[in-house]
Design a protein around this motif. Structure first.
Motif, short mmCIF file in Angstrom:
data_model
loop_
_atom_site.label_atom_id
_atom_site.label_comp_id
_atom_site.label_asym_id
_atom_site.label_seq_id
_atom_site.Cartn_x
_atom_site.Cartn_y
_atom_site.Cartn_z
N LYS A 113 -34.84 19.31 0.74
CA LYS A 113 -34.41 19.82 2.05
C LYS A 113 -32.99 20.37 2.36
O LYS A 113 -32.63 21.08 3.06
N SER A 114 -32.05 19.99 1.32
CA SER A 114 -30.69 20.50 1.21
C SER A 114 -30.64 21.57 0.46
O SER A 114 -29.70 22.43 0.81
N THR A 126 -29.56 27.74 -4.54
CA THR A 126 -28.80 28.28 -3.54
C THR A 126 -28.60 27.25 -2.29
O THR A 126 -29.52 26.53 -2.28
N CYS A 127 -27.58 27.43 -1.69
CA CYS A 127 -27.44 26.38 -0.37
C CYS A 127 -27.32 26.84 0.78
O CYS A 127 -26.92 28.15 1.13
N ASN A 135 -23.15 20.53 -9.27
CA ASN A 135 -24.22 19.98 -10.23
C ASN A 135 -25.41 19.84 -10.01
O ASN A 135 -26.20 19.07 -9.85
N ASP A 136 -25.93 21.22 -9.32
CA ASP A 136 -27.40 21.60 -9.02
C ASP A 136 -27.71 20.93 -7.82
O ASP A 136 -28.90 20.96 -7.35
N ARG A 137 -26.71 20.51 -6.85
CA ARG A 137 -27.11 19.76 -5.50
C ARG A 137 -26.25 20.59 -4.48
O ARG A 137 -25.21 21.00 -4.97
N CYS A 138 -26.98 20.71 -3.21
CA CYS A 138 -26.08 21.23 -2.25
C CYS A 138 -25.38 20.06 -1.49
O CYS A 138 -26.14 19.06 -1.26
N VAL A 139 -24.06 20.14 -1.64
CA VAL A 139 -23.20 19.07 -0.66
C VAL A 139 -22.30 19.75 0.44
O VAL A 139 -22.07 20.88 0.12
N SER A 140 -22.06 18.90 1.22
CA SER A 140 -20.99 19.40 2.05
C SER A 140 -19.64 19.86 1.92
O SER A 140 -19.13 20.81 2.55
#
Length: 142
Positions: A113-114, A126-127, A135-140
């Motif tokens: 979901k991120s 993409t985010c 690192n392949d994750r969506c972070v704030s």
């Protein structure tokens, strides 16, 4: 395996037919076959064709969703298999896994979901606005 013709003579039912009303209409098939009705023609087949599913009465029931190659016997609008070059997503056949979905074989799955888009469940591409890719994750923030 017989029926009485208009001349009151016994004639054989069609192949693999247990009971019939005439030479073209089978009402029950042998145990190894399924009753298939297409355009008011009743026949016995060894397996139900694409777009049909076998029910507990050994009859081929048409899938109500025309994109299905096979469907759920209890809900004929839910696909269980798709035509070639299509993907199965939540019981529906789709041409591509678009939006925030990814393909794995012949199936589509939702991205985490991120993610706005992803390569697989653990790899965002993409985010959404307000998030960055790290690192392949969506972070704030970084």
């Amino acid at each position: 395996n017989y029926f009485a013709n208009p001349q009151k003579k016994c004639e054989n039912c069609i192949s693999n037919c247990k009971t019939c009303v005439n030479e073209h209409s089978c009402t029950e098939c042998n145990d190894s076959h399924f009753l298939l009705v297409i355009n008011e023609i009743y026949s016995c087949v060894s397996h139900c064709p694409d777009g049909f599913v076998a029910n507990s009465h050994r009859e081929c029931t048409k899938c109500s969703n025309s994109t299905c190659k096979n469907c759920d016997v209890n809900n004929t609008s839910t696909c269980t298999e798709c035509q070639p070059n299509q993907y199965l997503y939540n019981g529906t056949c789709v041409n591509e896994c678009d939006g925030n979905k990814y393909s794995f074989g012949i199936l589509c799955f939702d991205c985490d979901k991120s993610c706005s888009s992803c390569l697989n469940e653990n790899h965002c591409l993409t985010c959404p606005t307000g998030f960055v890719l790290e690192n392949d994750r969506c972070v704030s923030d970084c």
